[in-house]
Write a protein that holds these residues in place. Structure first.
Motif, mmCIF file in Angstrom:
data_model
loop_
_atom_site.group_PDB
_atom_site.id
_atom_site.type_symbol
_atom_site.label_atom_id
_atom_site.label_comp_id
_atom_site.label_asym_id
_atom_site.label_seq_id
_atom_site.Cartn_x
_atom_site.Cartn_y
_atom_site.Cartn_z
ATOM 1 N N TRP A 37 45.245 49.796 53.735
ATOM 2 C CA TRP A 37 44.074 49.807 52.811
ATOM 3 C C TRP A 37 44.535 49.830 51.364
ATOM 4 O O TRP A 37 44.008 49.116 50.513
ATOM 5 N N ARG A 38 45.598 50.672 51.098
ATOM 6 C CA ARG A 38 46.134 50.739 49.756
ATOM 7 C C ARG A 38 46.744 49.395 49.354
ATOM 8 O O ARG A 38 46.548 48.895 48.236
ATOM 9 N N ALA A 39 47.450 48.811 50.291
ATOM 10 C CA ALA A 39 48.057 47.508 49.995
ATOM 11 C C ALA A 39 46.971 46.459 49.744
ATOM 12 O O ALA A 39 47.060 45.642 48.819
ATOM 13 N N GLN A 40 45.904 46.505 50.591
ATOM 14 C CA GLN A 40 44.801 45.555 50.415
ATOM 15 C C GLN A 40 44.084 45.804 49.100
ATOM 16 O O GLN A 40 43.679 44.859 48.404
ATOM 17 N N SER A 41 43.919 47.116 48.746
ATOM 18 C CA SER A 41 43.269 47.449 47.475
ATOM 19 C C SER A 41 44.081 46.930 46.309
ATOM 20 O O SER A 41 43.551 46.377 45.336
ATOM 21 N N ILE A 42 45.418 47.133 46.423
ATOM 22 C CA ILE A 42 46.285 46.636 45.356
ATOM 23 C C ILE A 42 46.185 45.119 45.256
ATOM 24 O O ILE A 42 46.094 44.532 44.169
ATOM 25 N N THR A 43 46.153 44.498 46.456
ATOM 26 C CA THR A 43 46.033 43.020 46.473
ATOM 27 C C THR A 43 44.700 42.579 45.886
ATOM 28 O O THR A 43 44.627 41.632 45.083
ATOM 29 N N ASP A 44 43.623 43.276 46.324
ATOM 30 C CA ASP A 44 42.297 42.916 45.796
ATOM 31 C C ASP A 44 42.239 43.129 44.286
ATOM 32 O O ASP A 44 41.668 42.304 43.551
ATOM 33 N N GLN A 45 42.794 44.267 43.814
ATOM 34 C CA GLN A 45 42.780 44.540 42.383
ATOM 35 C C GLN A 45 43.570 43.484 41.620
ATOM 36 O O GLN A 45 43.177 43.018 40.546
ATOM 37 N N SER A 46 44.706 43.094 42.241
ATOM 38 C CA SER A 46 45.505 42.034 41.613
ATOM 39 C C SER A 46 44.737 40.728 41.571
ATOM 40 O O SER A 46 44.756 40.002 40.571
ATOM 41 N N ASN A 47 44.043 40.464 42.706
ATOM 42 C CA ASN A 47 43.224 39.236 42.734
ATOM 43 C C ASN A 47 42.111 39.294 41.684
ATOM 44 O O ASN A 47 41.810 38.297 41.017
ATOM 45 N N ASN A 50 43.657 38.783 38.388
ATOM 46 C CA ASN A 50 43.960 37.361 38.225
ATOM 47 C C ASN A 50 42.681 36.556 37.979
ATOM 48 O O ASN A 50 42.668 35.623 37.165
#
Length: 269
Positions: A37-47, A50
């Motif tokens: 979830w943290r990784a997905q959150s980081i990915t979503d936040q990065s997305n 971007n």
């Protein structure tokens, strides 16, 4: 009994070990889920970051394109305006050339007048349609917007400034607009004079009516005065008659002796 207890203890131990194992497994699953979830959150936040950067970049690109489009519209408008100015200048040049050609053609029809002192002699006086209005005519004067020419036989030709050929006005140095303005002033002055005359006529008529009414009233007053004097005179005459009658009534009767009575009296003696 001891064996049963041992069996129960073993069973409970197994259950405890299984529970611990399940708990450890669940904790491990939860930890993995949290990590995912943290990784997905980081990915979503990065997305999202971007996407925001892309949006800002797109907005900058759009603003730049809008500025360039506005500049292009300005260039197109300036080009159109320049084209219109060039077209207007070309039309003006063609108009002037046509006017020059027309002036040359008119000059051949209407040569400059012969000037003798203050008199302008025209071989021909033409209208705006190049119709001959008079021949061998001398310009006499202008009144308002009407020009007066005298023929050789001294008959007059009156022409409006809008009816006469403009080249003749140029020869005479007469401005048509000024002539029209003077005519408007003359018409206004004449209209004011007419109104003043009408008002004076109405006032004179009212004055005559007042004088006639005063005369009638005076005649009626004179007649009334004469009637009063006549009545007074008649009253005085009637009074004199009444006074005379009263005076006669107060006197003793007069004895009248006839001649026959006198003769009889003498005979008795």
């Amino acid at each position: 009994m001891k064996a049963l207890l041992v069996s129960l203890c073993s069973l409970l131990s197994l259950v405890a070990v299984g529970s611990i194992a399940l708990s450890v497994h669940y904790s491990h699953q939860v930890a993995q889920t949290r990590q995912l979830w943290r990784a997905q959150s980081i990915t979503d936040q990065s997305n999202l970051d971007n996407y925001a950067d892309i949006t800002k970049s797109n907005q900058r690109v759009i603003a730049s394109l809008q500025r360039k489009a506005a500049q292009l519209d300005g260039l197109i408008a300036a080009t159109n305006d320049l084209g219109a100015q060039l077209q207007a200048a070309n039309d003006r040049i063609q108009s002037l050339e046509a006017a020059d050609r027309q002036r040359d053609a008119d000059a051949s029809l209407i040569p400059p007048p012969t000037i003798k002192g203050d008199a302008f002699f025209f071989p021909q006086v033409l209208s705006v349609q190049n119709l001959v209005l008079a021949t061998n005519a001398t310009f006499a004067y202008i009144t308002g917007r009407r020009l007066v020419f005298h023929r050789e036989d001294q008959t007059a030709v009156v022409v409006d400034v809008d009816k006469i050929h403009p080249l003749i006005l140029q020869y005479l140095k007469i401005d048509a607009d000024d002539a029209k303005a003077k005519q408007a002033q003359m018409d206004a002055a004449y209209a004011a004079q007419q109104r003043a005359g009408a008002i004076a006529t109405v006032q004179d008529e009212a004055q005559r009516e007042r004088l006639a009414a005063i005369a009638v009233q005076q005649e009626q007053a004179d007649a009334a005065a004469q009637a009063a004097q006549a009545a007074q005179a008649q009253s005085a005459a009637d009074k004199e008659k009444a006074d005379a009658a009263m005076l006669n009534a107060s006197k003793p009767p007069t004895i009248v002796v006839s001649q026959q009575s006198q003769q009889q009296a003498v005979f008795v003696k």
